[in-house]
Structure formats: C-alpha cells, structure tokens
Motif scaffolding. Structure first.
Motif, PDB file in Angstrom:
ATOM      1  N   UNK A 106     -45.773  48.299  33.214  1.00  0.00           N
ATOM      2  CA  UNK A 106     -46.792  48.700  32.236  1.00  0.00           C
ATOM      3  C   UNK A 106     -46.085  48.835  30.900  1.00  0.00           C
ATOM      4  N   UNK A 107     -46.295  47.846  30.058  1.00  0.00           N
ATOM      5  CA  UNK A 107     -45.566  47.776  28.785  1.00  0.00           C
ATOM      6  C   UNK A 107     -46.359  48.496  27.702  1.00  0.00           C
ATOM      7  N   UNK A 108     -46.052  49.770  27.508  1.00  0.00           N
ATOM      8  CA  UNK A 108     -46.698  50.559  26.459  1.00  0.00           C
ATOM      9  C   UNK A 108     -45.643  51.426  25.783  1.00  0.00           C
ATOM     10  N   UNK A 109     -46.047  52.107  24.723  1.00  0.00           N
ATOM     11  CA  UNK A 109     -45.085  52.814  23.867  1.00  0.00           C
ATOM     12  C   UNK A 109     -44.268  53.851  24.628  1.00  0.00           C
ATOM     13  N   UNK A 110     -44.912  54.683  25.425  1.00  0.00           N
ATOM     14  CA  UNK A 110     -44.191  55.743  26.132  1.00  0.00           C
ATOM     15  C   UNK A 110     -43.177  55.150  27.109  1.00  0.00           C
ATOM     16  N   UNK A 111     -43.555  54.067  27.772  1.00  0.00           N
ATOM     17  CA  UNK A 111     -42.642  53.428  28.720  1.00  0.00           C
ATOM     18  C   UNK A 111     -41.386  52.918  28.018  1.00  0.00           C
ATOM     19  N   UNK A 112     -41.549  52.369  26.814  1.00  0.00           N
ATOM     20  CA  UNK A 112     -40.400  51.855  26.062  1.00  0.00           C
ATOM     21  C   UNK A 112     -39.462  52.984  25.675  1.00  0.00           C
ATOM     22  N   UNK A 113     -40.008  54.134  25.300  1.00  0.00           N
ATOM     23  CA  UNK A 113     -39.162  55.255  24.906  1.00  0.00           C
ATOM     24  C   UNK A 113     -38.548  55.963  26.105  1.00  0.00           C
ATOM     25  N   UNK A 114     -39.202  55.886  27.242  1.00  0.00           N
ATOM     26  CA  UNK A 114     -38.683  56.561  28.439  1.00  0.00           C
ATOM     27  C   UNK A 114     -37.516  55.812  29.077  1.00  0.00           C
ATOM     28  N   UNK A 115     -37.442  54.500  28.852  1.00  0.00           N
ATOM     29  CA  UNK A 115     -36.389  53.705  29.476  1.00  0.00           C
ATOM     30  C   UNK A 115     -35.128  53.752  28.604  1.00  0.00           C
ATOM     31  N   UNK A 116     -33.975  53.669  29.240  1.00  0.00           N
ATOM     32  CA  UNK A 116     -32.709  53.685  28.499  1.00  0.00           C
ATOM     33  C   UNK A 116     -32.585  52.422  27.638  1.00  0.00           C
ATOM     34  N   UNK A 117     -32.043  52.589  26.451  1.00  0.00           N
ATOM     35  CA  UNK A 117     -31.807  51.446  25.592  1.00  0.00           C
ATOM     36  C   UNK A 117     -30.925  50.404  26.259  1.00  0.00           C
ATOM     37  N   UNK A 118     -29.959  50.855  27.052  1.00  0.00           N
ATOM     38  CA  UNK A 118     -29.059  49.913  27.732  1.00  0.00           C
ATOM     39  C   UNK A 118     -29.833  49.026  28.703  1.00  0.00           C
ATOM     40  N   UNK A 119     -30.894  49.577  29.313  1.00  0.00           N
ATOM     41  CA  UNK A 119     -31.697  48.775  30.240  1.00  0.00           C
ATOM     42  C   UNK A 119     -32.397  47.645  29.503  1.00  0.00           C
ATOM     43  N   UNK A 120     -32.893  47.916  28.294  1.00  0.00           N
ATOM     44  CA  UNK A 120     -33.502  46.864  27.480  1.00  0.00           C
ATOM     45  C   UNK A 120     -32.447  45.854  27.037  1.00  0.00           C
ATOM     46  N   UNK A 121     -31.249  46.383  26.721  1.00  0.00           N
ATOM     47  CA  UNK A 121     -30.153  45.480  26.351  1.00  0.00           C
ATOM     48  C   UNK A 121     -29.798  44.571  27.523  1.00  0.00           C
ATOM     49  N   UNK A 122     -29.754  45.138  28.719  1.00  0.00           N
ATOM     50  CA  UNK A 122     -29.431  44.347  29.914  1.00  0.00           C
ATOM     51  C   UNK A 122     -30.515  43.308  30.214  1.00  0.00           C
ATOM     52  N   UNK A 123     -31.756  43.585  29.780  1.00  0.00           N
ATOM     53  CA  UNK A 123     -32.845  42.624  29.979  1.00  0.00           C
ATOM     54  C   UNK A 123     -32.741  41.444  29.029  1.00  0.00           C
ATOM     55  N   UNK A 124     -31.900  41.598  27.981  1.00  0.00           N
ATOM     56  CA  UNK A 124     -31.673  40.466  27.085  1.00  0.00           C
ATOM     57  C   UNK A 124     -31.928  40.733  25.616  1.00  0.00           C
ATOM     58  N   UNK A 125     -32.430  41.925  25.270  1.00  0.00           N
ATOM     59  CA  UNK A 125     -32.654  42.240  23.867  1.00  0.00           C
ATOM     60  C   UNK A 125     -31.329  42.577  23.190  1.00  0.00           C
ATOM     61  N   UNK A 126     -31.166  42.146  21.954  1.00  0.00           N
ATOM     62  CA  UNK A 126     -30.015  42.589  21.171  1.00  0.00           C
ATOM     63  C   UNK A 126     -30.198  44.067  20.824  1.00  0.00           C
ATOM     64  N   UNK A 127     -29.120  44.722  20.426  1.00  0.00           N
ATOM     65  CA  UNK A 127     -29.262  46.137  20.037  1.00  0.00           C
ATOM     66  C   UNK A 127     -30.198  46.285  18.847  1.00  0.00           C
ATOM     67  N   UNK A 128     -30.185  45.319  17.933  1.00  0.00           N
ATOM     68  CA  UNK A 128     -31.107  45.378  16.796  1.00  0.00           C
ATOM     69  C   UNK A 128     -32.559  45.313  17.273  1.00  0.00           C
TER      70      UNK A 128
END
Length: 203
Positions: free
Chosen positions: A69-91
């Motif tokens: 469920x891709x919504x604002x709270x979910x993005x803030x609840x997940x660790x930034x490193x997890x998003x980085x591991x999914x392929x997003x740059x730190x920026x």
C-alpha cells in the motif's frame, strides 16, 4: 483527453493551423493517454527521473513488494535504507520522504489537486523538492486530463514542433509557447500530436 475528445480537438487544431492540417493525414491522430491520480503517481515520478522506462519499472516493482500500500505514512514508516535497497538513490529517498511529509502535514494534497486551476496545480507541485514545471504539466495532462497544457520544456516536443513548422532548428521553450498560443483550448491534444508526429514523421 479521451478517445472521444481527440478527434474533435484535432479537427479544431487543423482548422487553426495549416501545418497540422497538412501533417494530420500523413501520421493520423494520436491515441489517448492517461495515468492514475494520487500519491503513488508522484512517488513513481520521483523514481522514474533520469532513468529508462525499464529501469524505473523494475524499481517500482521492488517498491510495490516492499510497500504493497503505497501511501505517505507507509513511506515514512519504512527505513530509508530499505528504499535505497529497492533501487532509489539517496537523493530520491529524500524527495520521496519530503513528498510524504508534505502530504501528511497537509501542505500538499495529491487528491486535492483536481479542485485547483492549472496554474495552482503547477505551483503546488513545483513547491515540492524534486518536481519541476515539466513534471507538473505532465500530471495535469495525463492524470487530471486537462486539455490546454503545453509542456514546452520537453525536448522531443520542441524538436517535433520545429520539424512541423519547417524550422532550421528547434524553438526555445518561450518561442514554442508563443507558437502554439492559437492552439488553445486544445494545447494538450496538440502536444500529444507532436509526440506522435515525432515518432511517425514522414520522410
């Protein structure tokens, strides 16, 4: 911009622009295009910046597995490193979290944009880090279905306009906007036609 409105719009554009009238029988009318509205589309826009369609699709697949469920709270609840591991740059992680923070704080509302004028939508979107006028105009056209938008910063659009008008070079964004003023109130459909013409211009 629906399959029903495009023929009407192209007929109107052909009446006011002889170059469109000349090119339309050669390449035909463009197909309708649409994208989803809302927070997830803005997140996907961040992911796709400066990436190929294939690379962006691969990253979004991993994001959707991480966040079903891709919504604002979910993005803030997940660790930034997890998003980085999914392929997003730190920026891009920074941009995505900024988008989510703005949504939760109420300083930005993806769902509220449809109530705003075109310029108000552009102002709201470009106030977010990571979003320029082009991204805002694309959202207006394909997510909100606004019919009179011309994203003049798009390179392919200006190249196609230059070819359509038989110019020696592509116009600047300012020149391009001036050149299509008479396409109102159908500049979004005119833009669709230019992208279509760019791919299918006759030799």
């Amino acid at each position: 911009m629906t399959p029903e409105t495009i023929p009407q719009a192209m007929a109107a554009l052909a009446k006011v622009d002889a170059d469109i009238a000349r090119a339309l029988p050669q390449v035909g009318a463009p197909a309708a295009r649409a994208r989803e509205r809302g927070f997830a589309t803005f997140f996907s826009t961040i992911v796709s910046q400066q990436l190929s369609v294939e690379a962006a699709r691969s990253i979004m697949s991993r994001v959707n597995t991480l966040l079903p469920e891709l919504h604002a709270k979910a993005v803030l609840d997940v660790e930034g490193q997890a998003l980085r591991d999914a392929g997003l740059s730190w920026r891009k992680v920074e941009y995505a979290r900024g988008l989510a923070e703005a949504e939760l704080a109420g300083t930005f509302s993806a769902d509220g944009l449809e109530q705003l004028s075109d310029e108000e939508v552009i102002s709201a979107i470009t106030a977010l880090r990571g979003f320029g006028r082009w991204s805002a105009e694309i959202y207006l056209m394909f997510s909100l279905g606004r019919t009179d938008v011309f994203p003049a910063d798009d390179l392919a659009l200006r190249v196609a306009l230059g070819r359509l008008k038989r110019m020696d070079d592509k116009p600047t964004p300012k020149q391009a906007r001036q050149m299509v003023e008479h396409w109102a109130p159908w500049r979004s459909v005119g833009s669709l036609f230019l992208w279509h013409y760019y791919r299918g211009e006759p030799l």
